[in-house]
Write a protein that holds these residues in place. Structure first.
Motif, PDB file in Angstrom:
ATOM      1  N   VAL A 141       0.874  -1.167   0.000  1.00 38.76           N
ATOM      2  CA  VAL A 141       0.000   0.000   0.000  1.00 38.76           C
ATOM      3  C   VAL A 141       0.915   1.222   0.000  1.00 38.76           C
ATOM      4  O   VAL A 141       1.781   1.353   0.869  1.00 38.76           O
ATOM      5  CB  VAL A 141      -0.925   0.021   1.228  1.00 38.76           C
ATOM      6  CG1 VAL A 141      -1.788   1.277   1.218  1.00 38.76           C
ATOM      7  CG2 VAL A 141      -1.799  -1.235   1.270  1.00 38.76           C
ATOM      8  N   VAL A 142       0.743   2.086  -0.985  1.00 40.03           N
ATOM      9  CA  VAL A 142       1.601   3.264  -1.130  1.00 40.03           C
ATOM     10  C   VAL A 142       0.735   4.512  -1.005  1.00 40.03           C
ATOM     11  O   VAL A 142      -0.304   4.625  -1.677  1.00 40.03           O
ATOM     12  CB  VAL A 142       2.318   3.267  -2.499  1.00 40.03           C
ATOM     13  CG1 VAL A 142       3.285   4.447  -2.590  1.00 40.03           C
ATOM     14  CG2 VAL A 142       3.054   1.942  -2.720  1.00 40.03           C
ATOM     15  N   VAL A 143       1.162   5.448  -0.130  1.00 36.51           N
ATOM     16  CA  VAL A 143       0.427   6.694   0.019  1.00 36.51           C
ATOM     17  C   VAL A 143       1.358   7.858  -0.287  1.00 36.51           C
ATOM     18  O   VAL A 143       2.462   7.952   0.243  1.00 36.51           O
ATOM     19  CB  VAL A 143      -0.185   6.829   1.437  1.00 36.51           C
ATOM     20  CG1 VAL A 143       0.868   6.725   2.530  1.00 36.51           C
ATOM     21  CG2 VAL A 143      -0.975   8.134   1.552  1.00 36.51           C
ATOM     22  N   PHE A 144       0.904   8.724  -1.187  1.00 40.60           N
ATOM     23  CA  PHE A 144       1.646   9.924  -1.553  1.00 40.60           C
ATOM     24  C   PHE A 144       1.098  11.092  -0.730  1.00 40.60           C
ATOM     25  O   PHE A 144      -0.112  11.370  -0.759  1.00 40.60           O
ATOM     26  CB  PHE A 144       1.487  10.215  -3.044  1.00 40.60           C
ATOM     27  CG  PHE A 144       2.194   9.232  -3.941  1.00 40.60           C
ATOM     28  CD1 PHE A 144       3.411   9.555  -4.527  1.00 40.60           C
ATOM     29  CD2 PHE A 144       1.640   7.981  -4.198  1.00 40.60           C
ATOM     30  CE1 PHE A 144       4.059   8.651  -5.356  1.00 40.60           C
ATOM     31  CE2 PHE A 144       2.286   7.070  -5.034  1.00 40.60           C
ATOM     32  CZ  PHE A 144       3.509   7.411  -5.603  1.00 40.60           C
ATOM     33  N   PHE A 186      -4.146  15.024  -3.453  1.00 40.94           N
ATOM     34  CA  PHE A 186      -3.615  14.466  -2.202  1.00 40.94           C
ATOM     35  C   PHE A 186      -4.718  14.258  -1.167  1.00 40.94           C
ATOM     36  O   PHE A 186      -5.686  15.009  -1.164  1.00 40.94           O
ATOM     37  CB  PHE A 186      -2.587  15.428  -1.588  1.00 40.94           C
ATOM     38  CG  PHE A 186      -1.425  15.719  -2.465  1.00 40.94           C
ATOM     39  CD1 PHE A 186      -1.265  16.986  -2.992  1.00 40.94           C
ATOM     40  CD2 PHE A 186      -0.498  14.750  -2.756  1.00 40.94           C
ATOM     41  CE1 PHE A 186      -0.197  17.279  -3.807  1.00 40.94           C
ATOM     42  CE2 PHE A 186       0.577  15.026  -3.563  1.00 40.94           C
ATOM     43  CZ  PHE A 186       0.735  16.292  -4.097  1.00 40.94           C
ATOM     44  N   PRO A 187      -4.480  13.338  -0.224  1.00 41.56           N
ATOM     45  CA  PRO A 187      -3.521  12.234  -0.302  1.00 41.56           C
ATOM     46  C   PRO A 187      -3.923  11.260  -1.401  1.00 41.56           C
ATOM     47  O   PRO A 187      -5.092  11.175  -1.757  1.00 41.56           O
ATOM     48  CB  PRO A 187      -3.596  11.592   1.077  1.00 41.56           C
ATOM     49  CG  PRO A 187      -4.951  11.950   1.593  1.00 41.56           C
ATOM     50  CD  PRO A 187      -5.288  13.283   0.998  1.00 41.56           C
ATOM     51  N   TYR A 188      -2.954  10.537  -1.911  1.00 41.68           N
ATOM     52  CA  TYR A 188      -3.177   9.660  -3.053  1.00 41.68           C
ATOM     53  C   TYR A 188      -2.726   8.255  -2.685  1.00 41.68           C
ATOM     54  O   TYR A 188      -1.584   8.051  -2.269  1.00 41.68           O
ATOM     55  CB  TYR A 188      -2.369  10.183  -4.241  1.00 41.68           C
ATOM     56  CG  TYR A 188      -2.490   9.398  -5.524  1.00 41.68           C
ATOM     57  CD1 TYR A 188      -3.703   9.277  -6.187  1.00 41.68           C
ATOM     58  CD2 TYR A 188      -1.361   8.816  -6.099  1.00 41.68           C
ATOM     59  CE1 TYR A 188      -3.801   8.578  -7.387  1.00 41.68           C
ATOM     60  CE2 TYR A 188      -1.445   8.124  -7.300  1.00 41.68           C
ATOM     61  CZ  TYR A 188      -2.661   8.006  -7.937  1.00 41.68           C
ATOM     62  OH  TYR A 188      -2.751   7.330  -9.118  1.00 41.68           O
ATOM     63  N   TRP A 189      -3.627   7.304  -2.813  1.00 42.00           N
ATOM     64  CA  TRP A 189      -3.379   5.926  -2.384  1.00 42.00           C
ATOM     65  C   TRP A 189      -3.317   4.990  -3.591  1.00 42.00           C
ATOM     66  O   TRP A 189      -4.150   5.085  -4.500  1.00 42.00           O
ATOM     67  CB  TRP A 189      -4.491   5.451  -1.456  1.00 42.00           C
ATOM     68  CG  TRP A 189      -4.507   6.161  -0.135  1.00 42.00           C
ATOM     69  CD1 TRP A 189      -5.063   7.386   0.137  1.00 42.00           C
ATOM     70  CD2 TRP A 189      -3.942   5.700   1.088  1.00 42.00           C
ATOM     71  NE1 TRP A 189      -4.877   7.699   1.461  1.00 42.00           N
ATOM     72  CE2 TRP A 189      -4.197   6.686   2.067  1.00 42.00           C
ATOM     73  CE3 TRP A 189      -3.264   4.534   1.460  1.00 42.00           C
ATOM     74  CZ2 TRP A 189      -3.784   6.541   3.388  1.00 42.00           C
ATOM     75  CZ3 TRP A 189      -2.859   4.390   2.778  1.00 42.00           C
ATOM     76  CH2 TRP A 189      -3.114   5.393   3.718  1.00 42.00           C
ATOM     77  N   VAL A 190      -2.336   4.094  -3.575  1.00 44.18           N
ATOM     78  CA  VAL A 190      -2.212   3.067  -4.604  1.00 44.18           C
ATOM     79  C   VAL A 190      -1.994   1.726  -3.920  1.00 44.18           C
ATOM     80  O   VAL A 190      -1.071   1.577  -3.113  1.00 44.18           O
ATOM     81  CB  VAL A 190      -1.034   3.354  -5.562  1.00 44.18           C
ATOM     82  CG1 VAL A 190      -0.961   2.279  -6.643  1.00 44.18           C
ATOM     83  CG2 VAL A 190      -1.170   4.741  -6.188  1.00 44.18           C
ATOM     84  N   VAL A 191      -2.864   0.772  -4.209  1.00 44.76           N
ATOM     85  CA  VAL A 191      -2.748  -0.584  -3.667  1.00 44.76           C
ATOM     86  C   VAL A 191      -2.163  -1.471  -4.754  1.00 44.76           C
ATOM     87  O   VAL A 191      -2.673  -1.497  -5.880  1.00 44.76           O
ATOM     88  CB  VAL A 191      -4.115  -1.118  -3.205  1.00 44.76           C
ATOM     89  CG1 VAL A 191      -3.992  -2.557  -2.707  1.00 44.76           C
ATOM     90  CG2 VAL A 191      -4.697  -0.224  -2.109  1.00 44.76           C
ATOM     91  N   LEU A 192      -1.089  -2.190  -4.409  1.00 42.89           N
ATOM     92  CA  LEU A 192      -0.393  -3.041  -5.370  1.00 42.89           C
ATOM     93  C   LEU A 192      -0.467  -4.504  -4.960  1.00 42.89           C
ATOM     94  O   LEU A 192      -0.236  -4.842  -3.794  1.00 42.89           O
ATOM     95  CB  LEU A 192       1.080  -2.629  -5.478  1.00 42.89           C
ATOM     96  CG  LEU A 192       1.352  -1.175  -5.878  1.00 42.89           C
ATOM     97  CD1 LEU A 192       2.844  -0.880  -5.806  1.00 42.89           C
ATOM     98  CD2 LEU A 192       0.817  -0.894  -7.277  1.00 42.89           C
TER      99      LEU A 192
END
Length: 240
Positions: free
Chosen positions: A118-121, A197-203
């Motif tokens: 899980v990546v949060v910008f 923002f905030p921006y979430w990417v689930v991998l």
């Protein structure tokens, strides 16, 4: 490469079987994402330059000059900009790998090592991000992150005149997870298709995109913050 339609079904199934928090239909989530995107802080790409500000302690106890932005090596094609949550072309596509440093100057990377992520910008000047980080810290301190999923924060969109710089912000909030600094031109954010923002990417474990959205997970999923974060980690793990 995962099937976008299968991922939507997987999302719906997990969302309906979660033990705590209200169960949210997929279409409600999609509409919620649209609303939150409209309310989230607008992204500012390619803002002011980074540099050293103050000092920070490394993982080995060494005191070094803090870094606020740094070059990032981006390996792989960029994702399309996130614009339409009802039809996100990035779902099922491989995300680029990122290699750079944290604000201590130590290596920080987001690589596809067979573990879901899980990546949060986050932008240090963004009020929504400033409200989000303490909730993430509280969740981590309560052992909310499952052992088979990694969480990464990417500090992006540096704007020095606004203060609350990444090195002091993450330290002051007590965040102890990995932090990757974006470049002065926010190249990592652009490579992941960030739009707000905030921006979430689930991998998934293979590095393909399972989910992207802007805003607070608690608002998007209509759950308490800790439960929303856990849901994202569960969804990442479900794609193993």
């Amino acid at each position: 490469m995962s099937d976008p339609v299968a991922k939507q079904g997987q999302f719906a199934a997990l969302n309906q079987t979660k033990d705590s928090g209200p169960k949210v239909p997929v279409m409600w989530v999609v509409l919620g994402v649209v609303a939150v995107v409209a309310l989230a802080a607008a992204v500012a790409i390619g803002i002011t330059s980074g540099g050293d500000d103050g000092t920070v302690e490394t993982s080995t106890g060494e005191i070094v000059d803090a870094i606020e932005a740094a070059p990032v090596d981006i390996d792989g094609p960029s994702l399309p900009e996130f614009t339409d949550p009802t039809d996100d072309p990035a779902i099922g596509q491989p995300a680029p790998e990122l290699t750079g440093v944290s604000y201590t100057g130590e290596e920080a990377s987001i690589l596809f090592d067979g573990r879901p992520k899980v990546v949060v910008f986050l932008a240090h000047w963004c009020p929504v991000c400033q409200a989000e980080l303490p909730e993430i810290v509280e969740w981590l301190e309560a052992d909310g992150l499952r052992d088979d999923v990694d969480l990464y924060a990417v500090a992006t969109a540096l704007d020095r005149p606004r203060g609350n710089l990444p090195s002091e912000w993450f330290v002051d909030e007590g965040y102890e997870g990995p932090v990757l600094l974006d470049s002065e031109d926010s190249e990592a954010a652009q490579a992941f298709g960030l739009n707000a923002f905030p921006y979430w990417v689930v991998l998934d474990a293979d590095g393909t995109v399972a989910l992207r959205f802007s805003g607070l997970p608690s608002d998007v999923l209509d759950r308490p913050a800790a439960d929303a974060f856990s849901f994202l980690a569960d969804f990442a793990a479900a794609g193993e």
